[in-house]
Every structure is written in C-alpha cells, then in structure tokens.
Write an enzyme that holds these catalytic residues in place. Structure first.
Site, PDB file in Angstrom:
ATOM      1  N   GLY A  48       0.846  -1.183   0.000  1.00 52.55           N
ATOM      2  CA  GLY A  48       0.000   0.000   0.000  1.00 52.55           C
ATOM      3  C   GLY A  48       0.881   1.232   0.000  1.00 52.55           C
ATOM      4  N   GLN A  53       2.664   9.934   1.582  1.00 55.82           N
ATOM      5  CA  GLN A  53       3.998   9.301   1.577  1.00 55.82           C
ATOM      6  C   GLN A  53       4.843   9.726   0.377  1.00 55.82           C
ATOM      7  OE1 GLN A  53       2.299   5.118   2.378  1.00 55.82           O
ATOM      8  NE2 GLN A  53       4.305   5.076   3.353  1.00 55.82           N
ATOM      9  N   LEU A 107       6.759   1.973   4.639  1.00 52.29           N
ATOM     10  CA  LEU A 107       7.763   2.462   3.687  1.00 52.29           C
ATOM     11  C   LEU A 107       8.311   3.828   4.107  1.00 52.29           C
ATOM     12  CD1 LEU A 107       5.993   1.448   0.359  1.00 52.29           C
ATOM     13  CD2 LEU A 107       7.953   0.316   1.428  1.00 52.29           C
ATOM     14  N   GLU A 149      -3.196   2.513   5.791  1.00 52.05           N
ATOM     15  CA  GLU A 149      -3.191   3.561   4.759  1.00 52.05           C
ATOM     16  C   GLU A 149      -4.076   4.744   5.154  1.00 52.05           C
ATOM     17  OE1 GLU A 149      -0.891   3.391   2.721  1.00 52.05           O
ATOM     18  OE2 GLU A 149      -0.468   1.274   3.074  1.00 52.05           O
ATOM     19  N   HIS A 152      -2.463   7.016   7.466  1.00 53.47           N
ATOM     20  CA  HIS A 152      -1.567   7.975   6.799  1.00 53.47           C
ATOM     21  C   HIS A 152      -2.323   9.238   6.391  1.00 53.47           C
ATOM     22  CE1 HIS A 152       2.366   6.188   6.483  1.00 53.47           C
ATOM     23  NE2 HIS A 152       1.922   5.067   5.952  1.00 53.47           N
TER      24      HIS A 152
HETATM   25 ZN    ZN Z   1       2.980   3.321   5.903  1.00 52.32          ZN
END
Ligand code: ZN
Length: 180
Positions: A48, A53, A107, A149, A152
C-alpha cells in the site's frame, strides 16, 4: 518514473490530508499521480502507498497485495491476494470485535517493524479512481492494510499505535514483512 517516498519526520506525514474534489480526481494530473504511485509501490515493494507518503496531502491511497508469503504465514495472518485498487476520500469504520496483533512496517519508517494491534474487520466507504462509490468489507491482513493507509491520511503512523517494546530494526528480525 518512481516517486520519492518521504520518511518519518517529514511534516506531510503528520498533516491531515484533504479530500479530492470530483474534478481533481478526474484530472490528468491525479490519474498520472495514481499511475506513478502504483509503480512506486510495486518497486518498493509494498502492499500500500498513501499520497502523503509521496509528499501529496490528498486523501488517496493505492493498495495491492500479491500475498506472496509462505502458506503458514498467509493462514495465520488471514492474508489473501488483493488486486490493485485505489481508495479516494475513504471513511473507515472499525467493525466491533476482536483486535489482532501482528508485526507491520511502513515504507516511511524504513528499516523498522513493530507489533501493532488493529481491528480484524473494517468497512470502508470511498470512491474508486474513476469517482465511483465503493463499500469495502475487509478482514484479516487486508483490513490491516486499509487501517494503515487511512491512518496515513490522518497524519498517523504505526509508531503511534505500536507496542513500543516490540520496535525492531529489520536487521535483527529477518525476513522482514512486506511494508505499506
Ligand atoms: Zn505506511
């Protein structure tokens, strides 16, 4: 072309992202962003990727899980393949019931993982990349990805929810799980 994935400490990861308008979603610019986010997620590799990001404070994320892990891991984590799709302006509802705790990574927190308790089942109302409304009922690992997600998009990272004593450098814990 790959987008740069920003790391914890970048302010965009701590903002609440804003909804896209229907016009923005249809725009060539947003469609190009989605294509580049897909490529960036696959390259990472991750399951994801949320727009913040890649430095874009919009409520949009891409998800794809090939579930290419060992059978026992797939069973324990209730992990099944999830085809590529896009969630836009999602609204998350946690379905009452048990929480499940597993190790996850991000990530944007490169090199670390930790155990995080999350709802086993969720329902998400959102738009797809064409602006069509969707209701997603998810359980297991897919429910975890959606929660990660959508966090985020609210400026939340898994480190805000983790069991702090489980925070681990992945070099101490191989193989690393797939990140999101
Ligand atoms: Zn993440």
């Amino acid at each position: 072309m790959l987008l740069k994935i920003v790391q914890a400490g970048h302010p965009v990861l701590r903002e609440r992202a804003r909804d896209l308008t229907p016009e923005e979603l249809r725009s060539a610019e947003t469609q190009q962003l989605i294509a580049l986010m897909r490529e960036t997620m696959r390259d990472a590799p991750g399951v994801g990727l949320a727009a913040p990001q890649v430095g874009v404070p919009l409520r949009l994320a891409v998800i794809e899980d090939l579930a290419d892990v060992e059978d026992d891991v797939r069973a324990t984590r209730e992990r099944a393949p999830v085809p590529f799709h896009v969630i836009v302006n999602p609204v998350l509802r946690l379905v009452p019931g048990e929480d499940v705790t597993f190790t996850e990574g991000c990530l944007s927190v490169r090199g670390f993982v930790a155990r995080v308790a999350r709802a086993r089942r969720v329902q998400v109302e959102c738009l797809d990349e064409h602006g069509a409304p969707r209701v997603i009922d998810a359980s297991g690992w897919y429910a975890r990805i959606l929660q990660h997600e959508i966090d985020h998009l609210d400026g939340t990272l898994y480190v805000d929810r983790m069991d702090t004593r489980s925070f681990t450098d992945t070099r101490e814990s191989l193989p690393a799980p797939r990140r999101a």
